[in-house]
Motif scaffolding. Structure first.
Motif, short mmCIF file in Angstrom:
data_model
loop_
_atom_site.label_atom_id
_atom_site.label_comp_id
_atom_site.label_asym_id
_atom_site.label_seq_id
_atom_site.Cartn_x
_atom_site.Cartn_y
_atom_site.Cartn_z
N LEU A 14 -34.88 -5.03 -38.13
CA LEU A 14 -35.43 -5.74 -39.60
C LEU A 14 -35.16 -4.87 -40.66
O LEU A 14 -34.96 -5.35 -42.05
CB LEU A 14 -36.94 -6.05 -39.48
CG LEU A 14 -37.20 -7.37 -38.59
CD1 LEU A 14 -38.73 -7.19 -38.20
CD2 LEU A 14 -36.87 -8.41 -39.15
N TRP A 46 -33.97 -12.22 -31.53
CA TRP A 46 -34.41 -11.86 -32.96
C TRP A 46 -33.09 -12.20 -33.77
O TRP A 46 -33.13 -12.96 -34.87
CB TRP A 46 -34.46 -10.36 -33.22
CG TRP A 46 -34.27 -10.30 -34.80
CD1 TRP A 46 -35.33 -10.34 -35.67
CD2 TRP A 46 -33.27 -9.55 -35.33
NE1 TRP A 46 -34.85 -9.87 -36.96
CE2 TRP A 46 -34.05 -9.35 -36.59
CE3 TRP A 46 -32.30 -8.98 -34.94
CZ2 TRP A 46 -33.05 -8.65 -37.71
CZ3 TRP A 46 -31.47 -8.34 -36.02
CH2 TRP A 46 -31.80 -8.13 -37.23
N ARG A 93 -32.17 -15.77 -37.18
CA ARG A 93 -32.05 -15.46 -38.54
C ARG A 93 -31.21 -16.75 -39.09
O ARG A 93 -30.36 -17.25 -38.64
CB ARG A 93 -31.22 -14.10 -38.57
CG ARG A 93 -32.01 -12.94 -37.85
CD ARG A 93 -31.19 -11.54 -37.93
NE ARG A 93 -31.15 -11.31 -39.23
CZ ARG A 93 -30.24 -10.23 -39.70
NH1 ARG A 93 -29.29 -9.87 -38.81
NH2 ARG A 93 -30.22 -9.90 -40.93
#
Length: 258
Positions: free
Chosen positions: A233, A254, A258
């Protein structure tokens, strides 16, 4: 970056991959699991670790690097503080020098420039045998940033190309739990320095300070994955981990959101 410790005393997997055949099998398994880089080291840097002679370290890492290089094209990083070991490792097939002392040994910056390899400059307060005795900072984030920039300038002055330099805040190296958490929370300030950043938090003891049930390093997977995601991040270019398959999976999930 998958970790291959050819050592008898690393904090998490010491002795498991000291034999070159065992090290090779582990390295290839990490590649199959999704490792983009293999980090091979022959001297433990855990708190309290004792130094290893140059000859012993070369004997541990060079045969393994040669075997790995013959079996995969994945870039190999040599984790060492010694210029002679870095030179032998690069001749055997490594292309990255990962130095926890940020090229502080005599002749190290010049050796890195001569080898033309990428270099990873890490911050450490003190040295492995004593670094956790009583680490203190006025402003840990500012001091780590200042140190890393200064070492990058030294490397460039010796002839290392700017685009060959990585930075590593040195989680767990001469830092308390509070120092480590401050660096993780402000990691974007380190990535903003303009160099690719490597984050190494995998299985480290600060995770057990947050979860006392995780006294065994092998039981710190959840915390290690959380730290890797914090790094992603914040813009870290790479995470150095023991558990490659699980970290790759976490990062894929993850990334897909996005």
């Amino acid at each position: 970056m998958g970790i291959v410790n050819a050592t008898p005393d690393s904090f998490s997997d010491g002795g498991l991959f000291l034999d070159p055949d065992a090290g090779l099998d582990h390295a290839l398994a990490l590649v199959a699991a999704g490792a983009d880089i293999l980090d091979i080291g022959g001297e433990s840097s855990r708190p309290g670790a004792q130094p290893v002679s140059e000859a012993d370290e070369i004997a541990r890492v060079v045969p393994l690097i040669s075997r790995v290089r013959a079996r995969t094209s994945v870039p190999i990083s040599i984790d060492t503080v010694k210029p002679a070991v870095a030179r032998a490792a690069v001749l055997a097939g490594a292309s990255i020098w990962n130095d926890i002392t940020a090229l502080s040994a005599p002749g190290a910056p010049e050796t890195a420039a001569e080898l033309g390899c990428e270099v990873i400059l890490m911050h450490m307060q003190g040295e492995p045998r004593t670094m956790q005795a009583d680490p203190r900072y006025g402003d840990v984030v500012a001091e780590v940033c200042e140190f890393l920039l200064a070492r990058a300038r030294v490397a460039m002055a010796a002839g290392v190309a700017r685009d060959r330099i990585w930075l590593d805040p040195g989680i767990g190296f001469g830092k308390t739990l509070e120092h480590n958490l401050a660096l993780l929370a402000a990691l974007d300030q380190i990535t903003a320095l303009g160099f690719p950043v490597l984050l190494g938090a995998s299985r480290k003891s600060f995770l057990a300070r947050l979860d006392p049930a995780a006294r065994d390093p092998a039981h710190r997977l959840g915390g290690s994955l959380a730290a890797a995601l914090v790094g992603a991040l914040a813009g870290a270019a790479c995470v150095r981990v023991h558990d490659v398959a699980e970290t790759v999976q976490a990062l894929r999930v993850w990334e897909a959101t996005r």
